[in-house]
Design a protein around this motif. Structure first.
Motif, mmCIF file in Angstrom:
data_model
loop_
_atom_site.group_PDB
_atom_site.id
_atom_site.type_symbol
_atom_site.label_atom_id
_atom_site.label_comp_id
_atom_site.label_asym_id
_atom_site.label_seq_id
_atom_site.Cartn_x
_atom_site.Cartn_y
_atom_site.Cartn_z
ATOM 1 N N LYS A 162 0.829 -1.207 0.000
ATOM 2 C CA LYS A 162 0.000 0.000 0.000
ATOM 3 C C LYS A 162 0.866 1.260 0.000
ATOM 4 O O LYS A 162 0.490 2.276 -0.599
ATOM 5 C CB LYS A 162 -0.933 -0.010 1.203
ATOM 6 C CG LYS A 162 -2.013 -1.069 1.092
ATOM 7 C CD LYS A 162 -2.969 -1.037 2.278
ATOM 8 C CE LYS A 162 -4.065 -2.088 2.113
ATOM 9 N NZ LYS A 162 -5.020 -2.064 3.239
ATOM 10 N N ALA A 163 2.026 1.197 0.643
ATOM 11 C CA ALA A 163 2.934 2.346 0.625
ATOM 12 C C ALA A 163 3.429 2.609 -0.798
ATOM 13 O O ALA A 163 3.524 3.761 -1.242
ATOM 14 C CB ALA A 163 4.104 2.109 1.571
ATOM 15 N N VAL A 164 3.727 1.524 -1.538
ATOM 16 C CA VAL A 164 4.138 1.682 -2.937
ATOM 17 C C VAL A 164 2.992 2.277 -3.750
ATOM 18 O O VAL A 164 3.181 3.222 -4.530
ATOM 19 C CB VAL A 164 4.576 0.332 -3.541
ATOM 20 C CG1 VAL A 164 4.826 0.481 -5.045
ATOM 21 C CG2 VAL A 164 5.829 -0.183 -2.844
ATOM 22 N N ALA A 165 1.783 1.741 -3.539
ATOM 23 C CA ALA A 165 0.618 2.262 -4.258
ATOM 24 C C ALA A 165 0.397 3.740 -3.966
ATOM 25 O O ALA A 165 -0.049 4.491 -4.835
ATOM 26 C CB ALA A 165 -0.627 1.457 -3.889
ATOM 27 N N GLN A 166 0.721 4.158 -2.745
ATOM 28 C CA GLN A 166 0.529 5.545 -2.344
ATOM 29 C C GLN A 166 1.576 6.477 -2.959
ATOM 30 O O GLN A 166 1.319 7.669 -3.179
ATOM 31 C CB GLN A 166 0.593 5.654 -0.820
ATOM 32 C CG GLN A 166 0.311 7.030 -0.264
ATOM 33 C CD GLN A 166 -1.099 7.499 -0.560
ATOM 34 O OE1 GLN A 166 -2.054 6.997 0.001
ATOM 35 N NE2 GLN A 166 -1.240 8.463 -1.468
ATOM 36 N N LEU A 167 2.742 5.935 -3.280
ATOM 37 C CA LEU A 167 3.841 6.762 -3.771
ATOM 38 C C LEU A 167 3.933 6.846 -5.293
ATOM 39 O O LEU A 167 4.493 7.814 -5.831
ATOM 40 C CB LEU A 167 5.172 6.215 -3.228
ATOM 41 C CG LEU A 167 5.413 6.378 -1.733
ATOM 42 C CD1 LEU A 167 6.619 5.554 -1.309
ATOM 43 C CD2 LEU A 167 5.616 7.849 -1.369
ATOM 44 N N ASP A 218 -3.645 11.403 -4.641
ATOM 45 C CA ASP A 218 -2.369 11.803 -5.217
ATOM 46 C C ASP A 218 -1.209 11.199 -4.434
ATOM 47 O O ASP A 218 -1.354 10.844 -3.263
ATOM 48 C CB ASP A 218 -2.245 13.334 -5.206
ATOM 49 C CG ASP A 218 -3.243 13.994 -6.146
ATOM 50 O OD1 ASP A 218 -3.531 13.396 -7.203
ATOM 51 O OD2 ASP A 218 -3.733 15.095 -5.807
ATOM 52 N N PRO A 219 -0.033 11.080 -5.058
ATOM 53 C CA PRO A 219 1.140 10.552 -4.348
ATOM 54 C C PRO A 219 1.417 11.338 -3.079
ATOM 55 O O PRO A 219 1.356 12.574 -3.073
ATOM 56 C CB PRO A 219 2.268 10.717 -5.372
ATOM 57 C CG PRO A 219 1.579 10.713 -6.705
ATOM 58 C CD PRO A 219 0.269 11.394 -6.474
ATOM 59 N N SER A 220 1.722 10.641 -1.993
ATOM 60 C CA SER A 220 1.931 11.286 -0.694
ATOM 61 C C SER A 220 2.902 10.477 0.134
ATOM 62 O O SER A 220 2.623 9.331 0.502
ATOM 63 C CB SER A 220 0.603 11.436 0.051
ATOM 64 O OG SER A 220 0.822 11.849 1.386
ATOM 65 N N THR A 221 4.051 11.071 0.463
ATOM 66 C CA THR A 221 5.032 10.403 1.307
ATOM 67 C C THR A 221 4.512 10.253 2.727
ATOM 68 O O THR A 221 4.720 9.214 3.370
ATOM 69 C CB THR A 221 6.351 11.200 1.313
ATOM 70 O OG1 THR A 221 6.888 11.234 -0.021
ATOM 71 C CG2 THR A 221 7.373 10.550 2.239
ATOM 72 N N ARG A 272 1.682 8.097 -11.347
ATOM 73 C CA ARG A 272 1.356 7.618 -12.688
ATOM 74 C C ARG A 272 1.432 8.727 -13.728
ATOM 75 O O ARG A 272 1.847 8.501 -14.863
ATOM 76 C CB ARG A 272 -0.036 6.981 -12.684
ATOM 77 C CG ARG A 272 -0.148 5.738 -11.819
ATOM 78 C CD ARG A 272 -1.606 5.354 -11.607
ATOM 79 N NE ARG A 272 -1.754 4.115 -10.863
ATOM 80 C CZ ARG A 272 -1.681 4.033 -9.532
ATOM 81 N NH1 ARG A 272 -1.468 5.133 -8.819
ATOM 82 N NH2 ARG A 272 -1.840 2.865 -8.931
ATOM 83 N N ALA A 273 0.999 9.919 -13.335
ATOM 84 C CA ALA A 273 1.017 11.036 -14.279
ATOM 85 C C ALA A 273 2.446 11.353 -14.711
ATOM 86 O O ALA A 273 2.699 11.677 -15.883
ATOM 87 C CB ALA A 273 0.365 12.265 -13.660
#
Length: 525
Positions: free
Chosen positions: A298-303, A342-345, A306-307
């Motif tokens: 899930k951390a990978v999916a969050q980071l 959106d991507p979020s660390t 794609r754009a």
């Protein structure tokens, strides 16, 4: 479909014809002077026998063999071709009946009857070639004939997708006198009933197609002959197009070449740009000590951005994808965006912290060096940078050529690996079913009893595919929650051609297989 070089959404519904140049006619080569239409592709057949192929060989099969059902121009669901009519005869989608056209013949004049259809389907399962399409017939119990023109398929379970299976070139009809019942045909020739006859074939180099005078079907041939030339890479193919050595390209254009064709408007070329449904995604191996942790996935999916991948690597020739089912198909959802945004660390860090993961996570990402285009390596470099820059991962990249790459992931050697998917038919089922279950197309067991035992069987009982939307959405949400598969992008379709060629915008069926008969030369502007 395994390793298939195909996407699956009707181009004509969304295609736009963009002229890259003016209206001059190419000259100075045989390709530009009225001979056979010369088509270039990077997708060469692996075999000429339909029972041995679940791959890009289907491109050639569509034009030289015939199936009971196919996709006439403008159709998004299978329509009769070798058959005069087809349909389920029961309300439970378990008995499917087809009636053949009268007077059907193979290209050499031999009769094509119901026994030939039964023989063709039965031999696929009898041979059960490792690279063959027998897996598509999992719902088929037996084939029955009634006279010379009627074929009845008895299924072992409800399966409303069965007509789509019959429309794949894997189900091409062959002559029983020429194709062995229990082994693949070794001759480098074809005995089909399609729009064209394969007059000559030079493996890996070219295929010469000429008009089949015995053909009966929906194809309205706009030309009498087509030559297909096979190229190793996009750059060489585009060079041949610019030189006038070929008229059309239909498979394998790299993003850089597409952008160049769009930008250089001084050349006498055109570009057909339409929607596609091939997808790219990541697979996580649950046997790996890190990849098996849901919080890591899930951390990978969050980071994943794609754009950025679509723009930086693919020059906006692909679109970001937030579900395993691509946009344009009934049942598509946007679950990965809805749940992760959106991507979020900071959100990715919380996933890991909540699971007690406090160290940098070491992951090795694998990709193939000679499949899915030259941009693959750059995409994985971009993924590495995105994950490394978060401070939460230490990413190592590894790669292999396709033949050894496949062996590696089937043995479970890779913690995380990339795959592309060109599906068999235009239905949400074919973007979910192949990837789940103890045995699947990825060689990585993914037991999901709710999907395989409840949701998909229920959708297969619905002849109106829209009735299965809620179940498809529920299945996709399970995939989002598990994050075992992370979709990255959805492809588009591009056909480049000299500007004296017409028909490119009509020539791709819903499986993005080129219907060569739609191509023709303009007599004048």
């Amino acid at each position: 479909m395994l390793n298939r070089n195909r996407g699956l959404r009707r181009v004509a519904a969304a295609a736009s014809l963009s002229l890259v140049a003016g209206c001059g006619v190419l000259s100075g080569s045989s390709a530009g002077q009225g001979g056979p239409i010369v088509v270039g592709t990077t997708s060469a057949p692996s075999t000429l026998d339909p029972a041995g192929s679940w791959d890009g060989s289907w491109e050639l099969f569509r034009n030289v063999y015939q199936t009971l059902l196919a996709y006439p121009d403008g159709a998004t669901t299978p329509q009769p071709d070798a058959a005069r009519s087809c349909g389920f005869t029961d309300s439970g989608s378990r008995t499917y009946r087809c009636v053949l056209r009268s007077g059907m013949k193979f290209a050499d004049g031999a009769a094509l009857d119901a026994d030939a259809v039964k023989y063709s389907i039965d031999r696929i399962r009898a041979i059960n070639a490792p690279s063959g399409p027998a897996g598509l017939l999992g719902s088929l119990d037996r084939v029955q004939t009634a006279g010379d023109h009627e074929v009845v398929f008895h299924l072992n379970k409800p399966d409303a997708t069965f007509p789509f299976v019959l429309a794949t070139p894997a189900m091409s009809i062959v002559d029983p006198d020429d194709y062995p019942a229990h082994s693949l045909r070794k001759e480098k020739s074809v005995r089909g009933s399609g729009p064209y006859v394969l007059e000559s074939y030079d493996e890996g180099q070219r295929a010469e197609l000429v008009r089949n005078d015995h053909y009966q079907g929906f194809a309205d041939r706009q030309n009498n002959a087509v030559t297909i030339r096979y190229f190793q890479d996009s750059a060489t193919m585009v060079k041949a197009l610019r030189a006038g050595d070929i008229d059309v390209t239909y498979r394998g254009l790299a993003a850089s070449d597409i952008v160049a064709l769009q930008a250089h408007r001084s050349t006498d070329l055109q570009l057909v740009d339409g929607a596609g449904t091939d997808i790219s995604y990541l697979v996580f191996n649950p046997k790996d000590p890190w990849a098996k942790i849901p919080a890591v996935r899930k951390a990978v999916a969050q980071l994943v951005d794609r754009a950025a991948i679509a723009h930086t690597v693919y020059k906006d020739t692909v679109d970001p994808l937030y579900s395993m089912v691509p946009a344009g198909l009934t049942g598509h959802s946007t679950g990965f965006f809805d749940d992760f945004g959106d991507p979020s660390t900071s959100k990715a860090r919380k996933f890991l912290a909540d699971a007690g993961v406090t160290q940098k996570v070491p992951l090795t990402l694998w990709y193939t060096t000679d499949r899915y285009g030259s941009e693959t390596a750059r995409m994985f470099q971009e993924l590495k940078q995105q994950l490394d820059d978060s401070g939460l991962f230490t990413i190592t990249l590894r790669s292999r050529p396709w033949k050894t790459y496949v062996v590696g992931y089937q043995k479970g050697e890779y913690p995380v690996f990339g795959r592309g998917w060109f599906p068999d038919f235009p239905d949400a089922d074919n973007f979910i079913a192949p990837f789940v279950g103890e045995q699947n197309a990825l060689g990585t067991p993914y037991p999901s009893p709710v999907i395989t035992g409840k949701l998909l069987p229920r959708t297969r009982g619905e002849s109106d595919r829209a009735e299965g939307v809620k179940d498809f959405e529920a299945a996709q949400q399970i995939l989002v929650n598990d994050a075992r598969l992370i979709p990255l992008w959805q492809g588009r379709q591009y056909v480049a051609a000299s500007d004296d060629i017409s028909g490119g915008e009509r020539a791709l069926d819903p499986s993005t297989i080129m219907m060569m008969w739609e191509l023709h030369r303009k007599t004048s502007w």
